[in-house]
Design an enzyme around this catalytic site. Structure first.
Site, PDB file in Angstrom:
ATOM      1  N   LYS A  25      34.101  33.918 108.788  1.00  0.00           N
ATOM      2  CA  LYS A  25      33.267  32.926 109.471  1.00  0.00           C
ATOM      3  C   LYS A  25      32.667  33.544 110.748  1.00  0.00           C
ATOM      4  O   LYS A  25      31.468  33.442 110.999  1.00  0.00           O
ATOM      5  CB  LYS A  25      34.147  31.748 109.893  1.00  0.00           C
ATOM      6  CG  LYS A  25      33.761  30.415 109.297  1.00  0.00           C
ATOM      7  CD  LYS A  25      34.885  29.459 109.555  1.00  0.00           C
ATOM      8  CE  LYS A  25      34.456  28.080 109.872  1.00  0.00           C
ATOM      9  NZ  LYS A  25      35.598  27.203 110.160  1.00  0.00           N
ATOM     10  N   ARG A  44      25.790  13.338 116.187  1.00  0.00           N
ATOM     11  CA  ARG A  44      25.523  12.986 114.787  1.00  0.00           C
ATOM     12  C   ARG A  44      25.029  14.210 114.055  1.00  0.00           C
ATOM     13  O   ARG A  44      24.230  14.981 114.603  1.00  0.00           O
ATOM     14  CB  ARG A  44      24.413  11.924 114.703  1.00  0.00           C
ATOM     15  CG  ARG A  44      24.761  10.586 115.263  1.00  0.00           C
ATOM     16  CD  ARG A  44      23.489   9.832 115.591  1.00  0.00           C
ATOM     17  NE  ARG A  44      22.674  10.565 116.554  1.00  0.00           N
ATOM     18  CZ  ARG A  44      21.385  10.326 116.800  1.00  0.00           C
ATOM     19  NH1 ARG A  44      20.736   9.402 116.136  1.00  0.00           N
ATOM     20  NH2 ARG A  44      20.715  11.030 117.697  1.00  0.00           N
ATOM     21  N   GLU A  45      25.469  14.386 112.824  1.00  0.00           N
ATOM     22  CA  GLU A  45      24.935  15.484 112.025  1.00  0.00           C
ATOM     23  C   GLU A  45      23.437  15.272 111.864  1.00  0.00           C
ATOM     24  O   GLU A  45      22.964  14.149 111.726  1.00  0.00           O
ATOM     25  CB  GLU A  45      25.612  15.529 110.650  1.00  0.00           C
ATOM     26  CG  GLU A  45      27.020  16.015 110.767  1.00  0.00           C
ATOM     27  CD  GLU A  45      27.676  16.247 109.416  1.00  0.00           C
ATOM     28  OE1 GLU A  45      26.978  16.482 108.420  1.00  0.00           O
ATOM     29  OE2 GLU A  45      28.912  16.181 109.373  1.00  0.00           O
ATOM     30  N   CYS A  71      32.888  11.640 108.901  1.00  0.00           N
ATOM     31  CA  CYS A  71      33.460  10.913 110.047  1.00  0.00           C
ATOM     32  C   CYS A  71      33.790   9.456 109.740  1.00  0.00           C
ATOM     33  O   CYS A  71      34.963   9.073 109.785  1.00  0.00           O
ATOM     34  CB  CYS A  71      32.506  11.001 111.220  1.00  0.00           C
ATOM     35  SG  CYS A  71      32.140  12.699 111.666  1.00  0.00           S
TER      36      CYS A  71
HETATM   37  C1  UGA Z   1      28.815   9.641 113.173  1.00  0.00           C
HETATM   38  C2  UGA Z   1      28.504   8.967 114.520  1.00  0.00           C
HETATM   39  O1  UGA Z   1      27.213   8.347 114.458  1.00  0.00           O
HETATM   40  C3  UGA Z   1      28.526   9.998 115.666  1.00  0.00           C
HETATM   41  O2  UGA Z   1      28.314   9.338 116.912  1.00  0.00           O
HETATM   42  C4  UGA Z   1      29.891  10.681 115.679  1.00  0.00           C
HETATM   43  O3  UGA Z   1      29.977  11.684 116.687  1.00  0.00           O
HETATM   44  C5  UGA Z   1      30.128  11.346 114.323  1.00  0.00           C
HETATM   45  O4  UGA Z   1      30.070  10.327 113.294  1.00  0.00           O
HETATM   46  C6  UGA Z   1      31.482  11.998 114.352  1.00  0.00           C
HETATM   47  O5  UGA Z   1      32.489  11.282 114.458  1.00  0.00           O
HETATM   48  O6  UGA Z   1      31.563  13.221 114.399  1.00  0.00           O
HETATM   49  P1  UGA Z   1      27.420  11.104 111.398  1.00  0.00           P
HETATM   50  O7  UGA Z   1      28.632  11.024 110.530  1.00  0.00           O
HETATM   51  O8  UGA Z   1      26.757  12.407 111.593  1.00  0.00           O
HETATM   52  O9  UGA Z   1      27.771  10.557 112.890  1.00  0.00           O
HETATM   53  O10 UGA Z   1      26.335  10.137 110.762  1.00  0.00           O
HETATM   54  P2  UGA Z   1      25.631   8.741 111.092  1.00  0.00           P
HETATM   55  O11 UGA Z   1      24.229   8.984 111.453  1.00  0.00           O
HETATM   56  O12 UGA Z   1      26.439   7.926 112.009  1.00  0.00           O
HETATM   57  O13 UGA Z   1      25.645   8.064 109.641  1.00  0.00           O
HETATM   58  C7  UGA Z   1      26.876   7.817 108.948  1.00  0.00           C
HETATM   59  C8  UGA Z   1      26.617   7.122 107.622  1.00  0.00           C
HETATM   60  O14 UGA Z   1      26.189   5.784 107.837  1.00  0.00           O
HETATM   61  C9  UGA Z   1      25.543   7.772 106.758  1.00  0.00           C
HETATM   62  O15 UGA Z   1      25.988   7.832 105.408  1.00  0.00           O
HETATM   63  C10 UGA Z   1      24.347   6.849 106.879  1.00  0.00           C
HETATM   64  O16 UGA Z   1      23.521   6.849 105.750  1.00  0.00           O
HETATM   65  C11 UGA Z   1      25.049   5.502 107.039  1.00  0.00           C
HETATM   66  N1  UGA Z   1      24.222   4.504 107.749  1.00  0.00           N
HETATM   67  C12 UGA Z   1      23.886   4.680 109.051  1.00  0.00           C
HETATM   68  C13 UGA Z   1      23.804   3.356 107.070  1.00  0.00           C
HETATM   69  O17 UGA Z   1      24.111   3.170 105.857  1.00  0.00           O
HETATM   70  N2  UGA Z   1      23.072   2.421 107.744  1.00  0.00           N
HETATM   71  C14 UGA Z   1      22.734   2.575 109.049  1.00  0.00           C
HETATM   72  O18 UGA Z   1      22.066   1.666 109.600  1.00  0.00           O
HETATM   73  C15 UGA Z   1      23.143   3.728 109.712  1.00  0.00           C
END
Ligand code: UGA
Length: 434
Positions: free
Chosen positions: A35, A154-155, A260
């Site tokens: 890595k 967020r990713e 997450c």
């Molecule tokens: C999430 C949190 O948003 C971050 O703040 C946090 O740092 C991160 O987890 C973590 O713990 O490391 P992430 O997993 O990258 O971030 O993705 P999100 O953008 O939060 O989306 C998560 C899921 O929810 C996705 O599958 C997305 O499609 C879904 N989603 C999101 C919905 O179905 N509807 C929405 O309105 C928003």
């Protein structure tokens, strides 16, 4: 200030690059030599917009380096960010073995006062365990503090999230640790919230679970909309206009995935259960989410009746757009259900195809990977949208229609305007609206 970042996964890489961008001298360390080798050669194992450039510019400046020598990295550091994985264990709780291993390593290399910062998502009270483990293996008697500084990136938006955060949470129990943490984040003084360590740890799990709950809530409303004349997009809009609710994370669809939300909600349920707190609100949140794939497949079945030997195109495999990550992606459950029903799947994703091959290897018959959305539509009896990639919103729907055996589009992310799709001669099914 000399900073060590232990673990070069998602959070570790972004943290190392981001902290060096703030002007600190950072060493990222990982025991997996391959890595580190790859990172040094500029080949990072994940797709994250802007991360390549950030790593490269800081590597070039010399403020950032990577090492496999964890002991030396710890010895040289004033502050150590722990970014190793806390994957889900068999019982839903977080597997803390990597945190314990790193705590021992820190103890064995404690050559002076250091602050050990929990960056990985950990259960509340983890700091107590870390402190005890470091004390247990600390031979020199050197002083140390533990702090919690949860990461909210967020990713897909990790770089801007790190460089321009909404808030910095710092959980500490001494002024000495607090002062060091303030020096690291001095440019964000206006948005630092200082708490005790338990509070900081809980803020992370509480935030992720609350957002998950918001998503399951709107998905529940979508189910109601489907049995009435209501439109979930407008229900969400109307709710979101209330500043107490806010418009974000109210997008109905096939549910939340990723590394997450699904893991964190289970971990928090487990924490509550262990502490004797009734966690049924979050258990329901998870149950609603798990039911999304079945509801989606039932839409497809209402259009095609029997799925056996039908060709189904699947657009979008990543758990959300702008990432190649398929961990706990809703698409996995959907593809599995299609294969279980005897359908043939034609899969496409702009970035996540290779990662999905590990879950569903290509066999050329039942499972085919396609190089474009149009190829996925070719000869298909239906086309499903599982991830709202921008390029899908710009598809030539008339061309899609002509390529398909049955021009049926089942949209799990409400990407399209129903009238526009129908105008192109496709039958359209979406979430929570007619
Ligand atoms: C999430 C949190 O948003 C971050 O703040 C946090 O740092 C991160 O987890 C973590 O713990 O490391 P992430 O997993 O990258 O971030 O993705 P999100 O953008 O939060 O989306 C998560 C899921 O929810 C996705 O599958 C997305 O499609 C879904 N989603 C999101 C919905 O179905 N509807 C929405 O309105 C928003």
């Amino acid at each position: 200030m000399k900073i060590a970042v232990l673990g070069t996964g998602y959070v570790g890489l972004v943290t190392a690059a981001g902290l060096s961008e703030f002007g600190h001298s950072v060493v990222g360390a990982d025991k997996v030599a391959a890595k580190i080798e790859a990172i040094r050669r500029g080949r990072i194992p994940i797709y994250e917009p802007g991360l390549d450039e950030l790593l490269e510019s800081n590597l070039r400046k010399g403020t950032l380096s990577f090492s496999t020598d964890l002991a030396a990295t710890v010895q040289a550091a004033d502050v150590i960010f722990v970014c190793v994985g806390t994957p889900q264990g068999d019982d839903g709780s977080a597997d803390m073995s990597q945190i314990e291993e790193v705590s021992r390593l820190i103890a064995e290399n404690l050559n002076g006062y250091k602050v050990v910062v929990e960056k990985s998502t950990v259960p509340v009270k983890t700091s107590v365990r870390i402190k005890r483990t470091i004390s247990l293996y600390n031979k020199t008697g050197a002083e140390f503090d533990v702090a919690s500084n949860p990461e909210f990136l967020r990713e897909g938006a990790a770089v801007p999230d790190f460089l321009e955060p909404d808030r910095i949470i710092i959980g500490v129990e001494t002024d000495r640790a607090r002062d060091l943490m303030f020096r690291i984040y001095d440019r964000f003084k206006d948005r630092i919230l200082v708490t005790n360590i338990d509070t900081a740890e809980l803020i992370k799990h509480a935030s992720n679970s609350f957002l998950s709950m918001k998503i399951s809530y709107i998905n529940l409303m979508a189910n109601l909309c489907e049995r009435t004349e209501a439109d979930v997009e407008l229900v969400a809009k109307g709710m979101g206009l209330d500043p107490r609710i806010g418009p974000r994370f109210l997008k109905a669809g096939i549910g939340f995935g990723g590394s997450c939300f699904p893991k964190d909600i289970r971990a928090l349920i487990r924490i509550g259960d262990d502490l004797g707190v009734d966690m049924s609100l979050l258990k329901e949140t998870e149950r609603v989410n798990q039911g999304r794939a079945r509801i989606f497949i039932d839409k497809l079945k209402s259009a095609l009746w029997i799925l056996k030997d039908k060709k189904v195109g699947v657009l979008g495999l990543a758990f959300k757009p702008e990432t190649d990550d398929v961990r706990a992606a809703p698409s996995i459950r959907i593809i599995q259900a299609l294969l279980d029903e005897g359908a043939c799947v034609r899969l496409h994703d702009p970035k996540a195809g290779d990662n999905m091959r590990e879950f569903f290897p290509e066999d050329g018959v039942r499972t085919v990977y396609c190089s474009s959305p149009y190829q996925a539509a070719e000869g298909a009896n239906a086309l499903l949208c599982c991830t709202e990639w921008k390029e899908y919103a710009e598809l030539d729907l008339a061309r899609i229609r002509d390529l398909m055996v049955n021009p049926i589009l089942v949209d799990g992310r409400n990407m399209f305007d129903p009238a526009a799709v129908s105008a192109q001669g496709l039958e359209y099914f979406s979430i929570g609206r007619r």
